[in-house]
Scaffold this motif. Structure first.
Motif, PDB file in Angstrom:
ATOM      1  N   HIS A 133      -1.548  -1.750   2.578  1.00 19.66           N
ATOM      2  CA  HIS A 133      -2.468  -2.850   2.879  1.00 19.66           C
ATOM      3  C   HIS A 133      -3.880  -2.527   2.387  1.00 19.66           C
TER       4      HIS A 133
ATOM      5  N   SER B 259      -3.918  -2.732  -1.343  1.00 20.80           N
ATOM      6  CA  SER B 259      -3.774  -4.118  -1.808  1.00 20.80           C
ATOM      7  C   SER B 259      -5.065  -4.911  -1.645  1.00 20.80           C
TER       8      SER B 259
ATOM      9  N   ARG C 146      -7.146  -5.346  -4.668  1.00 21.86           N
ATOM     10  CA  ARG C 146      -6.618  -6.148  -5.764  1.00 21.86           C
ATOM     11  C   ARG C 146      -6.997  -7.608  -5.557  1.00 21.86           C
TER      12      ARG C 146
ATOM     13  N   SER D 140      -4.073 -10.159  -4.749  1.00 28.70           N
ATOM     14  CA  SER D 140      -2.996  -9.698  -3.868  1.00 28.70           C
ATOM     15  C   SER D 140      -2.838 -10.642  -2.684  1.00 28.70           C
TER      16      SER D 140
ATOM     17  N   ASP E 131      -2.966  -9.873   0.448  1.00 27.01           N
ATOM     18  CA  ASP E 131      -3.981  -9.541   1.455  1.00 27.01           C
ATOM     19  C   ASP E 131      -5.332 -10.169   1.108  1.00 27.01           C
TER      20      ASP E 131
END
Length: 231
Positions: A137, A140, A143, A146, A148
């Motif tokens: 998590h 991510s 990113r 992503s 999240d």
């Protein structure tokens, strides 16, 4: 093979959730068909009984894994809930969706999906930092596109960024606060639908309905039990 099923959810080679949503809507439609047959066989049901059965038998299938695919609106998912509402109210297929949703008082499927999305994000955010899931998590979050990062962006639309970032276990207090925000926006969006006259020559076809409908609570006639033979 360009597709496969994992834990009841369909995936394709592009990780597009469209196939998964289509299959879930088909399964939920079959579950709804069983509920509708019992509804007709019993000569009708009370509002509370029908709602409870829908939420117990159909909705869990319809929203299965919606924490993963539920950020965007899905027409197939909406259609299942709209069908359930119209059957209960005795409305025709061409009846305005916004109108029957207003009379039934149910939360939209989009809002239900997003509540599950936010709930899962809170679980990730409050997980033990040493767990692999929490580490993924955190990675991510860096990113841009992503899951999240998109949840955080979605949270801004509901003004719940602080709630998402401050999620700690137990998370039910945070989730309840998020639910309230989502419900408020859901009702606001519904009012926006029935009052939207843009691009409509003679105005919204709910222009008479909206003069009398002042909230999105279940209408008295919907909660008042009456055998179908007398409706």
């Amino acid at each position: 093979m360009d597709r496969y099923k994992y834990l009841g959810l369909w995936f394709d080679e592009h990780a597009d959730m469209k196939l998964a949503v289509q299959e879930l809507s088909k399964s939920a439609s079959r579950a709804l068909g069983l509920l509708i047959s019992k509804f007709y066989r019993a000569g009708g049901m009370t509002y509370s009984v029908f709602t409870k059965l829908y939420e117990s038998l159909v909705q869990p299938v319809l929203l299965y894994c919606s924490a993963i695919w539920g950020q965007a609106e899905r027409r197939e998912i909406n259609n299942v809930q709209n069908r359930a509402i119209k059957v209960f109210l005795g409305a025709t297929k061409n009846t305005s969706n916004a109108g029957v949703i207003g009379d039934m008082g149910w939360l939209s499927t989009l809002s239900k999906q997003r509540i599950e999305v936010f709930r899962f994000y809170c679980r990730l955010k409050s997980a033990n930092p040493d767990k692999l899931l929490r580490k993924i998590h955190n990675w991510s979050m860096r990113r841009r596109d992503s899951w999240d990062a998109r949840v955080v962006k979605l949270g801004k639309k509901y003004s719940i960024e602080n709630l998402l970032e401050s999620a700690v276990r137990p998370t039910y207090h945070t989730v309840n606060a998020i639910k309230l925000k989502v419900q408020q926006k859901d009702e606001s969006d519904w009012f926006g639908q029935i009052w939207n006259d843009r691009g409509i020559v003679y105005g919204n076809k709910l222009r008479t309905y909206r003069k009398f409908k002042k909230d999105r609570k279940p209408e008295h006639y919907a909660k008042q039990y009456m055998p179908r033979s007398k409706t």
